[in-house]
Design an enzyme around this catalytic site. Structure first.
Site, PDB file in Angstrom:
ATOM      1  N   HIS A   2       0.804  -1.217   0.000  1.00 46.57           N
ATOM      2  CA  HIS A   2       0.000   0.000   0.000  1.00 46.57           C
ATOM      3  C   HIS A   2       0.844   1.277   0.000  1.00 46.57           C
ATOM      4  O   HIS A   2       0.364   2.323  -0.410  1.00 46.57           O
ATOM      5  CB  HIS A   2      -0.987  -0.022   1.171  1.00 46.57           C
ATOM      6  CG  HIS A   2      -2.067  -1.042   0.979  1.00 46.57           C
ATOM      7  ND1 HIS A   2      -2.163  -2.177   1.746  1.00 46.57           N
ATOM      8  CD2 HIS A   2      -3.073  -1.113   0.077  1.00 46.57           C
ATOM      9  CE1 HIS A   2      -3.202  -2.895   1.329  1.00 46.57           C
ATOM     10  NE2 HIS A   2      -3.758  -2.273   0.320  1.00 46.57           N
ATOM     11  N   HIS A  10      -2.217  -5.923  -6.396  1.00 44.16           N
ATOM     12  CA  HIS A  10      -2.375  -7.146  -5.616  1.00 44.16           C
ATOM     13  C   HIS A  10      -3.798  -7.673  -5.719  1.00 44.16           C
ATOM     14  O   HIS A  10      -4.722  -6.954  -6.069  1.00 44.16           O
ATOM     15  CB  HIS A  10      -1.974  -6.926  -4.149  1.00 44.16           C
ATOM     16  CG  HIS A  10      -2.718  -5.824  -3.468  1.00 44.16           C
ATOM     17  ND1 HIS A  10      -2.360  -4.494  -3.575  1.00 44.16           N
ATOM     18  CD2 HIS A  10      -3.805  -5.847  -2.666  1.00 44.16           C
ATOM     19  CE1 HIS A  10      -3.192  -3.750  -2.871  1.00 44.16           C
ATOM     20  NE2 HIS A  10      -4.093  -4.542  -2.315  1.00 44.16           N
ATOM     21  N   CYS A  15     -14.919  -6.973   1.998  1.00 44.05           N
ATOM     22  CA  CYS A  15     -13.813  -7.015   1.049  1.00 44.05           C
ATOM     23  C   CYS A  15     -12.520  -7.264   1.802  1.00 44.05           C
ATOM     24  O   CYS A  15     -12.392  -6.925   2.970  1.00 44.05           O
ATOM     25  CB  CYS A  15     -13.727  -5.742   0.217  1.00 44.05           C
ATOM     26  SG  CYS A  15     -13.631  -4.233   1.153  1.00 44.05           S
ATOM     27  N   HIS A  61      -8.339  -9.478   1.181  1.00 43.19           N
ATOM     28  CA  HIS A  61      -7.317 -10.086   0.327  1.00 43.19           C
ATOM     29  C   HIS A  61      -7.181 -11.565   0.663  1.00 43.19           C
ATOM     30  O   HIS A  61      -7.208 -11.925   1.843  1.00 43.19           O
ATOM     31  CB  HIS A  61      -5.957  -9.426   0.591  1.00 43.19           C
ATOM     32  CG  HIS A  61      -5.992  -7.941   0.558  1.00 43.19           C
ATOM     33  ND1 HIS A  61      -6.133  -7.170   1.691  1.00 43.19           N
ATOM     34  CD2 HIS A  61      -5.915  -7.080  -0.468  1.00 43.19           C
ATOM     35  CE1 HIS A  61      -6.133  -5.892   1.352  1.00 43.19           C
ATOM     36  NE2 HIS A  61      -6.005  -5.809   0.047  1.00 43.19           N
ATOM     37  N   GLU A  79     -15.891 -10.997   9.234  1.00 35.97           N
ATOM     38  CA  GLU A  79     -16.332  -9.603   9.325  1.00 35.97           C
ATOM     39  C   GLU A  79     -17.814  -9.468   9.653  1.00 35.97           C
ATOM     40  O   GLU A  79     -18.200  -8.630  10.464  1.00 35.97           O
ATOM     41  CB  GLU A  79     -16.060  -8.848   8.012  1.00 35.97           C
ATOM     42  CG  GLU A  79     -14.614  -8.566   7.759  1.00 35.97           C
ATOM     43  CD  GLU A  79     -14.389  -7.682   6.544  1.00 35.97           C
ATOM     44  OE1 GLU A  79     -15.330  -7.001   6.077  1.00 35.97           O
ATOM     45  OE2 GLU A  79     -13.247  -7.669   6.054  1.00 35.97           O
ATOM     46  N   GLU A 128      -3.992   2.282  -2.981  1.00 35.63           N
ATOM     47  CA  GLU A 128      -4.700   1.016  -3.152  1.00 35.63           C
ATOM     48  C   GLU A 128      -4.717   0.705  -4.641  1.00 35.63           C
ATOM     49  O   GLU A 128      -5.177   1.513  -5.444  1.00 35.63           O
ATOM     50  CB  GLU A 128      -6.121   1.142  -2.608  1.00 35.63           C
ATOM     51  CG  GLU A 128      -6.874  -0.154  -2.548  1.00 35.63           C
ATOM     52  CD  GLU A 128      -6.376  -1.114  -1.476  1.00 35.63           C
ATOM     53  OE1 GLU A 128      -5.390  -1.831  -1.740  1.00 35.63           O
ATOM     54  OE2 GLU A 128      -6.965  -1.147  -0.389  1.00 35.63           O
ATOM     55  N   GLU A 170      -5.650  -2.633  -6.819  1.00 35.97           N
ATOM     56  CA  GLU A 170      -6.143  -3.994  -6.665  1.00 35.97           C
ATOM     57  C   GLU A 170      -6.691  -4.591  -7.955  1.00 35.97           C
ATOM     58  O   GLU A 170      -7.305  -3.900  -8.760  1.00 35.97           O
ATOM     59  CB  GLU A 170      -7.253  -4.044  -5.607  1.00 35.97           C
ATOM     60  CG  GLU A 170      -6.738  -3.754  -4.220  1.00 35.97           C
ATOM     61  CD  GLU A 170      -7.761  -3.986  -3.131  1.00 35.97           C
ATOM     62  OE1 GLU A 170      -7.336  -4.212  -1.985  1.00 35.97           O
ATOM     63  OE2 GLU A 170      -8.979  -3.948  -3.412  1.00 35.97           O
TER      64      GLU A 170
END
Length: 171
Positions: free
Chosen positions: A24, A30, A65, A67, A85, A110, A112
Site C-alpha cells: 500500500h 495485488h 472485502c 485479500h 467480518e 490502493e 487492486e
C-alpha cells in the site's frame, strides 16, 4: 507474523508477495475480492468500515472485502472473511473482475485486481466490531440517493464498480 498480499500482473497471475504495508505504500497491484450480498427484497447489504481502519475509515462500502492469503483461493478467502467480518455464511458466485488504483490522503495507494462475488442471504449480520462500525440494507433508490447526496461517504472501490454491480443486480 504479518500476512502477505499476493502481487499479480494485469492478468491476475501471481508475480510475488508483499507485506500489506509495503504494497500500500508502493502501490503494488495485488489480488483482492469484494462481496455484495442481497436479501430477498433485492436490497444490498452495506457495511460501514470501522473508524480505526488505516484507510477509508468510517466510509460505507460493499458487504465485505479483503485479500486472499498465499495458497488460498479468492473464493475460500471470500467465504472466510464474510464470516470473520459479518458473521454470515452463504453461497457466493463470481460475477466479474476489475482493476483500480487510487491514492489516499495519508499517502497510501490502493491498487487492486478485485474479484467480485454476489451472494443471496436473509441472515442478519453479527458484525466484528474491529472490522465493521455499522451495517444496513439499501434498496437501489435509497442507495443511489445517498451516493448522489453524499458521495464522500462511500469507498473509492465501491463507487468504481457500482455501475457494473447495478447491471448484474437481481430485479
Amino acid at each position: 507474523m504479518e500476512e502477505k498480499l499476493i502481487l499479480v500482473n494485469e492478468l491476475d497471475q501471481q508475480i510475488g508477495t508483499s507485506t500489506k504495508e509495503e504494497a500500500h505504500k508502493k502501490g503494488y497491484l495485488h489480488r483482492a475480492f469484494s462481496i455484495f450480498l442481497f436479501n430477498k427484497k433485492g436490497e444490498l447489504l452495506l457495511q460501514q468500515r470501522a473508524l480505526h481502519k488505516y484507510h477509508s475509515p468510517g466510509l460505507w462500502s460493499n458487504t465485505c472485502c479483503s485479500h486472499p492469503r498465499e495458497n488460498e483461493s479468492t473464493y475460500s478467502a471470500a467465504n472466510r472473511r464474510l464470516m470473520e467480518e459479518m458473521g454470515i455464511t452463504c453461497a457466493l458466485e463470481k460475477q466479474f473482475d476489475f482493476i483500480y488504483r487510487t491514492n489516499f490522503d495519508n499517502g497510501l495507494i490502493e491498487h487492486e485486481f478485485d474479484h467480485v462475488y454476489f451472494g443471496y442471504c436473509n441472515e442478519l449480520p453479527n458484525i466484528n466490531k474491529d472490522e465493521v462500525a455499522a451495517w444496513d440494507y439499501y434498496s437501489v433508490s435509497k442507495l443511489e440517493q445517498k451516493m448522489t447526496e453524499n458521495p464522500e461517504q462511500f469507498t473509492y472501490w465501491f463507487k468504481a464498480c457500482y455501475g457494473k454491480v447495478k447491471q448484474l443486480m437481481p430485479n
